[in-house]
Design a protein around this motif. Sequence first.
Motif, mmCIF file in Angstrom:
data_model
loop_
_atom_site.group_PDB
_atom_site.id
_atom_site.type_symbol
_atom_site.label_atom_id
_atom_site.label_comp_id
_atom_site.label_asym_id
_atom_site.label_seq_id
_atom_site.Cartn_x
_atom_site.Cartn_y
_atom_site.Cartn_z
ATOM 1 N N ASP A 9 -7.075 -8.175 -0.624
ATOM 2 C CA ASP A 9 -5.681 -8.117 -0.166
ATOM 3 C C ASP A 9 -5.557 -8.456 1.311
ATOM 4 O O ASP A 9 -4.635 -9.175 1.711
ATOM 5 N N CYS B 250 -3.187 -2.698 5.428
ATOM 6 C CA CYS B 250 -3.395 -2.155 4.072
ATOM 7 C C CYS B 250 -3.681 -0.659 4.128
ATOM 8 O O CYS B 250 -3.166 0.112 3.301
ATOM 9 N N SER C 166 1.681 5.852 1.489
ATOM 10 C CA SER C 166 1.914 6.163 0.080
ATOM 11 C C SER C 166 1.396 7.563 -0.259
ATOM 12 O O SER C 166 2.008 8.296 -1.051
ATOM 13 N N THR D 81 9.289 -1.400 -2.533
ATOM 14 C CA THR D 81 8.477 -2.076 -1.520
ATOM 15 C C THR D 81 7.184 -2.604 -2.129
ATOM 16 O O THR D 81 6.746 -3.721 -1.829
ATOM 17 N N LEU D 82 6.576 -1.816 -2.990
ATOM 18 C CA LEU D 82 5.356 -2.257 -3.656
ATOM 19 C C LEU D 82 5.626 -3.501 -4.505
ATOM 20 O O LEU D 82 4.818 -4.442 -4.523
ATOM 21 N N ARG D 83 6.749 -3.534 -5.180
ATOM 22 C CA ARG D 83 7.090 -4.709 -5.987
ATOM 23 C C ARG D 83 7.324 -5.934 -5.104
ATOM 24 O O ARG D 83 6.916 -7.041 -5.442
ATOM 25 N N ALA E 146 6.023 -6.515 -2.174
ATOM 26 C CA ALA E 146 4.767 -6.939 -1.546
ATOM 27 C C ALA E 146 3.733 -7.419 -2.557
ATOM 28 O O ALA E 146 2.747 -8.070 -2.183
ATOM 29 N N HIS E 147 3.934 -7.108 -3.831
ATOM 30 C CA HIS E 147 2.907 -7.392 -4.844
ATOM 31 C C HIS E 147 2.428 -8.845 -4.884
ATOM 32 O O HIS E 147 1.220 -9.084 -4.994
ATOM 33 N N THR F 181 -1.036 -2.859 -4.275
ATOM 34 C CA THR F 181 0.294 -2.494 -4.778
ATOM 35 C C THR F 181 0.225 -2.007 -6.223
ATOM 36 O O THR F 181 0.917 -1.057 -6.590
ATOM 37 N N GLU F 182 -0.605 -2.653 -7.037
ATOM 38 C CA GLU F 182 -0.760 -2.193 -8.426
ATOM 39 C C GLU F 182 -1.343 -0.785 -8.458
ATOM 40 O O GLU F 182 -0.875 0.087 -9.216
ATOM 41 N N TRP G 126 1.230 1.720 -7.266
ATOM 42 C CA TRP G 126 2.362 1.761 -8.201
ATOM 43 C C TRP G 126 2.034 2.602 -9.434
ATOM 44 O O TRP G 126 2.901 3.314 -9.957
#
Length: 957
Positions: free
Chosen positions: A612, A642, A649, A751-753, A755-756, A763-764, A767
């Motif tokens: 990432d 990251c 999170s 936000t995770l979606r 940035a995915h 992010t996965e 999430w």
Amino acid sequence: MEKTYNPQSIEQALYKTWEEKGYFKPHGDTTKESYSIMIPPPNVTGSLHMGHAFQDTIMDTLIRCERMKGKNTLWQVGTDHAGIATQMVVERKIAAEENKTKNDYGRDAFIDKIWEWKAESGGTITKQLRRLGASVDWDRERFTMDDGLSNAVQEVFVRLYEDDLIYRGKRLVNWDPKLHTAISDLEVENKDKKGHMWHFRYPLADGVKTADGKDYIVVATTRPETMLGDTGVAVNPEDPRYKDLIGKELILPIVDRRIPIVGDEHADMEKGTGCVKITPAHDFNDYEVGKRHQLPMINILTFDANIRNAAEVFTTNGEPSDAYAADLPEQYQGMERFAARKAIVAEFEALGLLDEIKDHDLTVPYGDRGGVVIEPMLTDQWYVRTAPLAETATKAVEDGEIQFVPKQYENMYFSWMRDIQDWCISRQLWWGHRIPAWYDNDGNVYVGRSEEEVRANNNLAPVVVLRQDDDVLDTWFSSALWTFGTQGWPEQTDDLKTFHPSDVLVTGFDIIFFWVARMIMMTMHFCKDEDGKPQVPFKTVYVTGLIRDENGDKMSKSKGNVLDPIDMIDGIDLESLVEKRTGNMMQPQLAKKIEKNTRKTFENGIEAYGTDALRFTLAAMASTGRDINWDMKRLEGYRNFCNKLWNASRYVLMNTEEQDCGFPSTNGQGSDIEFSQADKWIESQFELAAKEFNNHIDNYRLDMAANTIYEFIWNQFCDWYLELTKPVLWKGTEAQQRGTRRTLITVLEKTLRLAHPVLPYITETIWQSIKPLIDGVEGDTIMLQALPQYQEANFSQEALDDIEWVKAFITSIRNLRAEYDIAPSKPLDVMLKVADEKDAARLEANKAVLVSLAKLETIKVLSAGEETPACATALVAKSELMIPMAGLIDKDAELDRLSKEIAKTQGEIKRIAGKLGNEGFVAKAPEAVVAKEREKLEGYKDTLSKLEEQKVTIAAL
């Protein structure tokens, strides 16, 4: 979630799950819009390099965005058979392991050996693509020599031949004397060398004299050995020295051949002697001059680049000719080309015909695979007539059916297409698509899909012996069919209807001619829509820059500055890195130099940064069309980013797991929930980020899209919003806490979606921990969730304005603490002279937050005309913020400190002003250095002004 972010523990297992569950496949709902990208097929012999990593990150980001928009997406994957490279790999392998050559095996057995090698070792780069997180549909993986594509290649060749767009002819090509094959311009590496220019005297025939009474003219050449094949000398028709000689003849020394003097603008009056020897069979420019003046072509070299025993003489059309005798001087027959060069120079000198030798800077062509000097060679090859194809392909870009990003690359495309040359498509190799042409014993050629078809179509009796052409097709020929051949053409498949034309091609500028243009030509000739209109292969060509090293140099193994993306993902120790860069080097001195530079640059090897962080760095540097200087510090910075997302999170989960987050499933319908201005502010900031991100992706500005993600997550969400939630979570009402918890968890999930597409793994992983806490979030993977789009209903300008005022207030307090050296933990009494009722209301509404985050004891709103003690001040919007300074600092100690700082700053100003006042420095130093010094001077002046203001304020206490 684990306490510490460790990409190595999550990435490979996660990718395996994605692939096994088929998340990368098209969803197959053809009622929805389709979107496709065809990966530029990397060589089957290759391994992932920074250019691959860069382009694949861009493609994967685009495909993930469109997949999340619900489109029926296909990222088509595959590899190229890489004719020369693959054959060389296997030839070296059998030589090292069995002491055999390909001829020991024979053609069919050797090709079987290559297929064995591919099955065992040809999948390196596809494994590495998985490490990069590439969400390609592996079940559709293609190979340019699989059965389907081989069939497509054969069909295209036959149809082009039937359309009179393919022919066989004797023309000049780049010839590799080591590999014994024609090669493309892309496979020629031009190297700058120090060399010589030899000036030879060519005697005039029949007693003719020059204007100044000489019985010879002087020609200049950097390749003396080719003079054995001269069939003319060109002079400029406007050159007063020689124009009267046009039409006269010369006696070519050594071979005593009578050759004409022709007038041609190729001869530059200002360059060299103004006389240019013309060797049509051994120089590309001479070949064109020879065609213009119908000069015969004399080939003096074997395929090994040795002097032939007897020359081959041809007309300009490549037909055998008796215009000149085929005799070559006996002493040169069989001689190696560079040995012949020395011998010919020596003979010219012995004959008194060597006029002079000058040092000369040369650009010498080398084969990038064979490593020897390339010879222009007259050979029989197969060609595509490109002009008719180019006309249609040019119009497609002119009419905007295909867009180049950046647009300026259209000009490069046009310049080549409008002056296009026929394309040599044959190669003298065994590995590749064998040309579907057969010859009888009389030399007649027959083209067809098989020998049976050839016999049937031409009524050939069984007794007629046919031999298939030994040559194979240029690798670029098969890759030109990539967009439609991979989708099942020539069959009219559902995939062709669904995914062709593709949407975007991501490529480098260096193959616009070799691949992009040829794909457009081939596709538009063979693919038509329902109305018979030629179909383009893609709608957009996104041209990337080149990844260079930190000094701006091109990465190459010979420089030892290549970086392996996998090493940056997994890490590598210094000794392994040194071995990797120098292990196969044949030159000890070069290996030592590379080892020294490697040890200096990477003292501790390369840390493991994870996929990432690498992807985000590549995306953040992806300015369209510009070359990129790689920066390890940015990679380190984005790994920290990251980490920041991971830790933020965990904060969200700690404050929301097993808590009432205001969802019906946790607190029932109708329970009180109250959103703060900070909650509304972060929602509004997110909507702005979503709008910007999508706009940047649509415009192929991945650098700006990545920066939008970074700015929102790091500055808005982590640095500000999480801090703004603490007073509420610690001391707010239950309704306020529910509102903040819900906002924390829902904004993080969105936000995770968002940035995915750039950061798929982290992010996965996060999430999966977040989704059980939110009502209505369903599905097994983030990659099939919706990519957030701007929602105006969630946007509040009032909340934005209010919290920006709060941020300015807190920032002003923190800045004043730093300026006056007041401890961050010391509670302060603050006064505010408000400019209007709005600021007063903002203060009242956010007092708890301000007291908490700015570490305040009290906040007092001043009434009009109220006197104040000596204060440190700052503006918050139009209101004036004041901190009474009495008792906060040791006045004398602070004045003493400020005096020392002022003296030090004045000293720096004097030093730099002196340097800039030195005319010698300003004249000799680089402009950038002088500008930097001026910038530093202005900075010190600003600092001095602030220090003096502070001193006045402190002195007044």
